[in-house]
Design a protein around this motif. Structure first.
Motif, PDB file in Angstrom:
ATOM      1  N   ASP A  80      -1.369  30.290  36.189  1.00  0.00           N
ATOM      2  CA  ASP A  80      -0.830  31.042  34.752  1.00  0.00           C
ATOM      3  C   ASP A  80      -2.078  29.304  34.154  1.00  0.00           C
ATOM      4  OD1 ASP A  80       0.664  32.419  36.148  1.00  0.00           O
ATOM      5  OD2 ASP A  80       2.383  31.203  36.258  1.00  0.00           O
ATOM      6  N   ALA A  81      -2.175  28.466  34.533  1.00  0.00           N
ATOM      7  CA  ALA A  81      -2.396  27.482  34.033  1.00  0.00           C
ATOM      8  C   ALA A  81      -4.628  28.049  33.418  1.00  0.00           C
ATOM      9  CB  ALA A  81      -3.115  26.221  34.182  1.00  0.00           C
ATOM     10  N   GLY A  82      -4.071  28.975  34.245  1.00  0.00           N
ATOM     11  CA  GLY A  82      -6.019  29.137  34.033  1.00  0.00           C
ATOM     12  C   GLY A  82      -7.055  29.262  34.847  1.00  0.00           C
ATOM     13  N   GLN A  83      -6.733  28.304  35.930  1.00  0.00           N
ATOM     14  CA  GLN A  83      -7.394  27.288  36.604  1.00  0.00           C
ATOM     15  C   GLN A  83      -7.931  28.492  37.565  1.00  0.00           C
ATOM     16  OE1 GLN A  83      -4.795  24.429  37.914  1.00  0.00           O
ATOM     17  NE2 GLN A  83      -6.136  23.215  36.764  1.00  0.00           N
ATOM     18  N   LEU A  84      -7.617  29.319  37.861  1.00  0.00           N
ATOM     19  CA  LEU A  84      -8.022  30.684  39.026  1.00  0.00           C
ATOM     20  C   LEU A  84      -8.009  32.099  38.198  1.00  0.00           C
ATOM     21  CD1 LEU A  84      -8.767  30.759  41.955  1.00  0.00           C
ATOM     22  CD2 LEU A  84      -6.261  30.562  42.892  1.00  0.00           C
TER      23      LEU A  84
ATOM     24  N   HIS B 168       1.023  42.525  41.323  1.00  0.00           N
ATOM     25  CA  HIS B 168       1.565  41.468  42.223  1.00  0.00           C
ATOM     26  C   HIS B 168      -0.453  40.810  41.280  1.00  0.00           C
ATOM     27  CE1 HIS B 168       4.840  42.124  44.970  1.00  0.00           C
ATOM     28  NE2 HIS B 168       4.077  43.175  44.773  1.00  0.00           N
ATOM     29  N   ARG B 169      -0.475  39.453  41.369  1.00  0.00           N
ATOM     30  CA  ARG B 169      -1.246  38.723  41.554  1.00  0.00           C
ATOM     31  C   ARG B 169      -2.559  39.205  43.243  1.00  0.00           C
ATOM     32  NH1 ARG B 169      -0.118  34.242  37.791  1.00  0.00           N
ATOM     33  NH2 ARG B 169       2.403  34.675  37.368  1.00  0.00           N
ATOM     34  N   ARG B 170      -4.123  38.890  42.303  1.00  0.00           N
ATOM     35  CA  ARG B 170      -4.924  39.484  43.760  1.00  0.00           C
ATOM     36  C   ARG B 170      -6.638  39.388  42.967  1.00  0.00           C
ATOM     37  NH1 ARG B 170      -1.358  41.196  45.901  1.00  0.00           N
ATOM     38  NH2 ARG B 170      -0.975  42.797  46.326  1.00  0.00           N
ATOM     39  N   ILE B 171      -6.698  37.525  43.813  1.00  0.00           N
ATOM     40  CA  ILE B 171      -8.066  36.855  44.261  1.00  0.00           C
ATOM     41  C   ILE B 171      -8.901  37.510  44.499  1.00  0.00           C
ATOM     42  CG2 ILE B 171      -8.086  34.549  43.657  1.00  0.00           C
ATOM     43  CD1 ILE B 171      -4.535  35.378  43.735  1.00  0.00           C
TER      44      ILE B 171
END
Length: 194
Positions: free
Chosen positions: A30-34, A43-46
């Motif tokens: 959410d902070a744009g760090q990752l 869903h989030r995927r990294i």
């Protein structure tokens, strides 16, 4: 990059890997760090490589299970001394990169298929399979089309530049190339897709 055949990670997997809460991972996103993508279900995927970048930037331990393959660069030039100079320049200035060489288009094709490099520095005029055809083949194959191509020639012409750009090369350089310029071009291209 999908070519590594690494599955994207969930926030839950990352939380378990790092020994932090699932909410901490979400907060980093959410902070744009990752960097993260969303699935159609929300869903989030990294990407593992993005997680490694985040961990390095925040001086955090990189878990062994991430095992991200090193960035691989292939240099294709029929002049062995030129290929070796480029390879040594990149090894000195880009520590951690894997640098391979090929001396003709046929060997280049075999190495590209087997190794799926991130970037190819490609001489245009070689006997047999020239750089134009190698570039066309790389860019027309879904397995390899995301590989970045830096075309280099000691015989520049507007026609050659147009032809290699139409074949899909991202960059066109005239040899001899200054070491600093080459390193900058390679760095810019690799960071643009990271």
């Amino acid at each position: 990059m999908a070519r590594k055949n690494r599955k994207k990670l969930t926030t839950f997997q990352i939380a378990n890997m790092l020994g932090v809460s699932d909410q901490s991972v979400s907060n980093w996103i959410d902070a744009g760090q990752l960097s993260a993508e969303r699935t159609p279900g929300g869903h989030r995927r990294i990407e593992p490589a993005d997680l490694v970048t985040f961990l390095k930037e925040h001086k955090m331990r990189i878990p062994d299970e991430l095992d991200v393959a090193p960035t691989t660069i292939l240099i294709v030039d029929d002049e062995a001394d030129v290929a070796e100079w480029i390879a040594n320049t990149l090894r000195e200035n880009c520590p951690g990169f894997r640098v391979l060489t090929a001396h003709d288009g046929f060997d280049a094709g075999k190495i590209i298929t087997a190794e799926l490099p991130d970037l190819v520095i490609l001489d245009l005029y070689m006997p047999g399979l020239d750089g134009f055809e190698v570039c066309r083949r790389v860019k027309s194959d879904p397995q390899t089309q995301s590989i970045k191509i830096v075309a280099a020639t000691a015989h520049p012409s507007p026609q050659a530049e147009q032809a290699i750009r139409e074949a899909g090369a991202e960059v066109y350089l005239t040899k001899p190339v200054e070491a600093d310029h080459l390193v900058r071009v390679v760095g810019d291209l690799l960071h643009s897709h990271a």
